[in-house]
Design a protein around this motif. Structure first.
Motif, short mmCIF file in Angstrom:
data_model
loop_
_atom_site.label_atom_id
_atom_site.label_comp_id
_atom_site.label_asym_id
_atom_site.label_seq_id
_atom_site.Cartn_x
_atom_site.Cartn_y
_atom_site.Cartn_z
N LEU A 174 5.01 6.78 -3.57
CA LEU A 174 5.34 6.18 -2.18
C LEU A 174 6.53 5.27 -1.98
N GLU A 175 7.25 5.29 -1.06
CA GLU A 175 8.35 4.57 -1.01
C GLU A 175 8.18 3.31 0.12
N GLU A 176 9.04 2.17 -0.12
CA GLU A 176 8.81 0.96 0.78
C GLU A 176 7.30 0.76 1.48
N VAL A 177 6.65 0.17 0.19
CA VAL A 177 5.24 0.09 0.66
C VAL A 177 4.70 -1.17 1.09
N CYS A 178 3.74 -1.24 2.24
CA CYS A 178 3.22 -2.47 2.72
C CYS A 178 1.76 -2.36 2.71
N ILE A 179 1.16 -3.08 1.91
CA ILE A 179 -0.40 -2.90 1.81
C ILE A 179 -1.03 -3.97 2.30
N VAL A 180 -2.03 -4.00 3.40
CA VAL A 180 -2.59 -5.11 4.34
C VAL A 180 -4.28 -4.99 3.65
N VAL A 181 -4.40 -6.13 2.91
CA VAL A 181 -5.84 -6.16 2.44
C VAL A 181 -6.69 -7.09 3.42
N ARG A 182 -7.78 -6.69 3.82
CA ARG A 182 -8.65 -7.63 4.82
C ARG A 182 -9.98 -8.05 4.19
N ASN A 183 -10.47 -8.93 4.87
CA ASN A 183 -11.84 -9.47 4.43
C ASN A 183 -13.16 -8.66 4.94
N ALA A 184 -14.25 -8.92 4.74
CA ALA A 184 -15.19 -8.17 5.02
C ALA A 184 -15.48 -8.16 6.65
N ASP A 185 -15.08 -9.41 7.09
CA ASP A 185 -14.95 -9.49 8.57
C ASP A 185 -13.58 -8.74 9.44
N LYS A 186 -12.72 -8.30 8.51
CA LYS A 186 -11.66 -7.63 9.12
C LYS A 186 -10.59 -8.68 9.17
N THR A 187 -10.88 -10.05 8.75
CA THR A 187 -9.46 -10.77 9.02
C THR A 187 -8.62 -10.78 7.85
N LEU A 188 -7.66 -11.22 7.77
CA LEU A 188 -6.24 -10.93 7.07
C LEU A 188 -6.57 -11.73 5.76
N TYR A 189 -6.51 -11.28 4.68
CA TYR A 189 -6.41 -11.70 3.38
C TYR A 189 -5.29 -11.96 2.69
N ALA A 190 -4.57 -10.80 2.53
CA ALA A 190 -3.19 -10.76 1.71
C ALA A 190 -2.38 -9.47 2.26
N VAL A 191 -1.17 -9.55 2.13
CA VAL A 191 -0.25 -8.48 2.38
C VAL A 191 0.73 -8.38 1.01
N ILE A 192 0.67 -7.27 0.71
CA ILE A 192 1.40 -7.13 -0.52
C ILE A 192 2.58 -5.90 -0.41
N ARG A 193 3.77 -6.28 -0.73
CA ARG A 193 4.85 -5.50 -0.39
C ARG A 193 5.54 -4.82 -1.63
N SER A 194 6.04 -3.75 -1.92
CA SER A 194 6.53 -3.15 -3.04
C SER A 194 7.66 -2.10 -2.73
N ILE A 195 8.68 -2.31 -3.49
CA ILE A 195 9.66 -1.05 -3.17
C ILE A 195 9.09 0.32 -3.28
N SER A 196 8.13 0.61 -4.18
CA SER A 196 7.75 2.01 -4.41
C SER A 196 6.42 1.80 -4.97
N ALA A 197 5.53 2.92 -5.11
CA ALA A 197 4.31 3.02 -6.02
C ALA A 197 3.83 4.49 -6.39
N VAL A 198 3.78 4.52 -7.56
CA VAL A 198 3.58 5.76 -8.08
C VAL A 198 1.93 5.96 -8.75
N TRP A 199 1.52 7.24 -8.49
CA TRP A 199 -0.04 7.27 -8.88
C TRP A 199 -0.16 7.76 -10.33
N ARG A 200 -0.78 6.56 -11.11
CA ARG A 200 -0.95 6.73 -12.28
C ARG A 200 -2.42 6.26 -12.67
N ASN A 201 -3.03 6.97 -13.65
CA ASN A 201 -4.26 6.54 -14.16
C ASN A 201 -5.45 6.34 -13.03
N GLU A 202 -5.24 6.97 -11.98
CA GLU A 202 -6.51 6.88 -10.85
C GLU A 202 -6.11 5.61 -10.04
N LYS A 203 -4.99 5.38 -9.94
CA LYS A 203 -4.57 4.11 -8.92
C LYS A 203 -3.10 4.27 -8.59
#
Length: 356
Positions: free
Chosen positions: A170-199
């Protein structure tokens, strides 16, 4: 026992003959639809023959219900026309008892048709489709752009500019993590992501969280990184059709839709249809018994017309209920099974008022 053998002696040749005829028509239609693309791409005759051979199980699956309907309707109507049933009824055997062997045969054949579809039709048709796309240069690229994917029941949202299937990257990745009530918890940004070891392994990631002091940034929490396990197949430019996969794969796909928070109504109704469709065999025998004996003239034409009319009405009803299930007006279960229940009732009514 002699009477049962006599029924099947008349029924089986008609069934096999009509099954061959309807399957041949479907193969011919498919060949004619793809004939010009085959010629344009200079596909060898041997390859065309192989593709048609792979299509045979699918045509048999399509043709079995209408072949059964025609064979039973014609057999019983012919019995009426030749006054053979008059002797049967005079001896005290009602029509329902006389037709019971055919009903039992259809009930058992319904289960056989289900397993035939799941074990043979699905893989051969998938292979035919894949090979045909290759020879006609219609392969679908699995790379994808501008991707947004919901995961972990909507708690994690992936956004990426591009997905490369060969490298599972994946290129230019932005990941939004939400709490159980769907409110914002965190945002993770990365240049890229590669699938390794099941994650997904992120390259130079940064986590942003909102605190009382403002927005804080830093290295992502390990617990969050461990949750980034949405399979690469989700990011492909590829839509799964429940109708073209077996029951196990269909169930896994529906669970994936639930996990990602996407609508499951249409997929679930098609999944239930995999179980309801084979019981058309049982329904068509019921219909044939009820429709038989309406006339003693033109038995062949009458049987053919009645079976085609009944088949069209069933498929139209099923199409309507599947659409209603897709848009949420009825449950997916009823979308698949309501036509079966309806036509069983109609068949029982027809059988009650059939000539005896």
């Amino acid at each position: 026992m002699t009477l049962v053998k006599y029924i099947f002696k008349r029924f089986v040749p008609l069934f096999l003959g009509s099954l061959f005829f309807f399957a041949f028509v479907l193969i011919l239609v498919d060949l004619l639809m793809n004939l010009w693309p085959f010629i344009q791409n200079q596909v060898p005759p041997a390859t065309v023959f192989r593709l048609m051979a792979l299509y045979v199980p699918k045509t048999i699956w399509y043709s079995t219900p209408i072949a059964t309907l025609f064979a039973v309707a014609y057999t019983l109507s012919d019995f009426y026309a030749n006054n053979e049933l008059t002797a049967i009824f005079a001896s005290g055997v009602p029509l329902a008892v006389f037709a019971a062997p055919l009903l039992i045969f259809a009930f058992l054949a319904s289960f056989a048709l289900f397993f035939f579809d799941d074990r043979i039709v699905v893989p051969t048709y998938a292979k035919k489709t894949t090979e045909q796309e290759v020879v006609l240069n219609k392969q679908k690229k699995l790379n994808n752009d501008n991707i947004v994917v919901l995961s972990d029941f909507g708690s994690i949202i992936y956004k990426a500019d591009h997905y490369d299937d060969n490298s599972q990257r994946l290129e230019e990745v932005c990941i939004v993590v939400r709490n159980a009530d769907k409110t914002l918890y965190a945002v993770i940004r990365s240049i890229s992501a590669v699938w390794r070891n099941e994650k997904w392994m992120l390259s130079s990631p940064t986590q942003y969280t909102v605190s009382e002091d403002g927005i804080e940034s830093g290295w992502p929490e390990e617990s969050l990184l461990d949750r980034l396990n949405e399979p690469p197949e989700t990011f492909r430019n590829n839509t799964v059709s429940v109708e073209t996969v077996n029951v196990r794969e269909a169930r896994e796909y529906i669970e994936h839709l639930r996990r990602t928070g996407l609508p499951v109504g249409e997929a679930q109704s098609v999944y239930y249809k995999k179980f309801s469709f084979p019981f058309i065999l049982f329904i068509v025998v019921f219909l044939s018994v009820g429709l038989s004996g309406k006339t003693r003239k033109n038995v062949l034409l009458t049987s053919l017309a009645s079976c085609i009319t009944a088949a069209v009405l069933f498929y139209v009803t099923q199409m309507i209920t599947m659409l209603l299930a897709k848009f949420g007006y009825i449950s997916p279960f009823m979308g698949a099974w309501f036509p079966v229940f309806l036509f069983v009732i109609i068949s029982v009514i027809l059988l009650k008022y059939a000539r005896t």
